[in-house]
Design an enzyme around this catalytic site. Structure first.
Site, PDB file in Angstrom:
ATOM      1  CG  HIS A   1      -1.876   1.080   1.351  1.00 53.97           C
ATOM      2  ND1 HIS A   1      -1.946   1.903   2.453  1.00 53.97           N
ATOM      3  CD2 HIS A   1      -2.839   1.499   0.497  1.00 53.97           C
ATOM      4  CE1 HIS A   1      -2.920   2.772   2.297  1.00 53.97           C
ATOM      5  NE2 HIS A   1      -3.480   2.559   1.111  1.00 53.97           N
TER       6      HIS A   1
ATOM      7  CG  HIS B   1      -3.457   9.119   0.435  1.00 54.97           C
ATOM      8  ND1 HIS B   1      -4.053   9.844   1.448  1.00 54.97           N
ATOM      9  CD2 HIS B   1      -4.298   8.087   0.158  1.00 54.97           C
ATOM     10  CE1 HIS B   1      -5.197   9.274   1.772  1.00 54.97           C
ATOM     11  NE2 HIS B   1      -5.376   8.209   1.013  1.00 54.97           N
TER      12      HIS B   1
END
Length: 297
Positions: A40, A82
């Protein structure tokens, strides 16, 4: 998007699911290898997220799949980050003190390239930069890895689907070899994923979320994967997803996020998921095993 109601009951769908092929995790119980493990934002428990260092750390750990997040700068460059702002993972507040709230879309690519994206994580990573999408996929390619690419907040970046596909094409990532087993594009936006599928039907796609079982036939028209939070999963839901055939003629898959403990990994593997997205890919791999030939099916 407005997903049309499908005239089929949950009970009926789950009944059909009982005849679906063995899931990856259930095959594990029969002696095969476990779910695909996806790092991730790279191996983000061990290196600053979404940086090239995190990609390299995943490679060092032997992890084949990495996940990232794509956004767009003010001057139209795609970057890997992100958050929709630069505060948490860069020194933007120090470098540009008068530019609050430091939104990615308000900065040029050259300005973002000046920022330190590693010091917040640890002094060993001081000077790490926010990579462009080109830099990121080049590093994934160099490491012989595979990519689960998330279009972040696509509603803020009109046309980002076509632009992302163009970058991937320019970097050699839309040839048969890559689309067959090394690339998945996902998003929390069903509209965005539908757009990717319409623009480039060969590319595998994933929807981030947990749609109602009655809506799964609609998603199966454009999404190969349903990728929910692991806390929302049940074995019956995973079986229901597996009962449907995705746009590429194979059973839909389930990749669960974000799983960082061995206990949680074993639990979701027991539910029958096909993949596990994690900040600690070594921990998950050691807990559940991994298919050595996995291509995110």
């Amino acid at each position: 998007m407005q997903v049309r109601t499908v005239a089929v009951t949950t009970t009926a769908l789950l009944g059909v699911a009982l005849t679906a092929p063995l899931s990856h995790a259930r095959a594990t119980a029969a002696g095969d290898d476990g779910p695909t493990v996806v790092a991730h934002r790279g191996a983000s428990a061990y290196a600053p997220e979404n940086t090239l260092a995190a990609v390299d750390k995943a490679a060092e750990l032997g992890i084949r799949w990495v996940e990232n997040d794509v956004q767009r700068t003010r001057d139209g460059e795609l970057v890997v980050l992100h958050d929709d702002n630069l505060r948490r993972t860069t020194d933007a507040e120090e470098v540009f003190p008068d530019r609050s709230p430091w939104k990615v879309k308000d900065f040029t690519a050259a300005e973002i390239a000046r920022l330190d994206a590693g010091s917040w994580f640890g002094s060993a990573y001081a000077g790490a930069r926010v990579p462009t999408l080109e830099q990121y996929v080049d590093r994934v390619e160099r490491n012989h890895q595979k990519l689960l690419l998330e279009l972040k907040s696509p509603e803020s970046y009109p046309g980002i689907e076509q632009q992302t596909l163009k970058v991937l094409a320019n970097e050699g990532w839309l040839d048969r070899r890559h689309v067959a087993g090394r690339l998945v594009v996902q998003s929390f936006s069903a509209d965005s994923i539908r757009t990717v599928h319409e623009l480039k039907p060969a590319v595998k796609t994933g929807y981030l979320g947990t749609p109602a079982v009655s809506d799964l036939p609609e998603y199966a028209e454009f999404a190969d994967q349903i990728n929910p939070s692991h806390t929302s999963l049940t074995m019956s839901y995973v079986s229901a997803v597996h009962a449907f055939t995705g746009p590429h003629g194979r059973p839909m898959e389930v990749f669960a996020w974000t799983v960082d403990t061995a206990a949680a990994a074993r639990l979701v593997a027991g539910h029958g998921v096909d993949g596990i997205i994690t900040n600690k890919p070594d921990v998950v791999r050691d807990a559940v095993g991994e298919d050595p030939d996995s291509s995110a099916r």
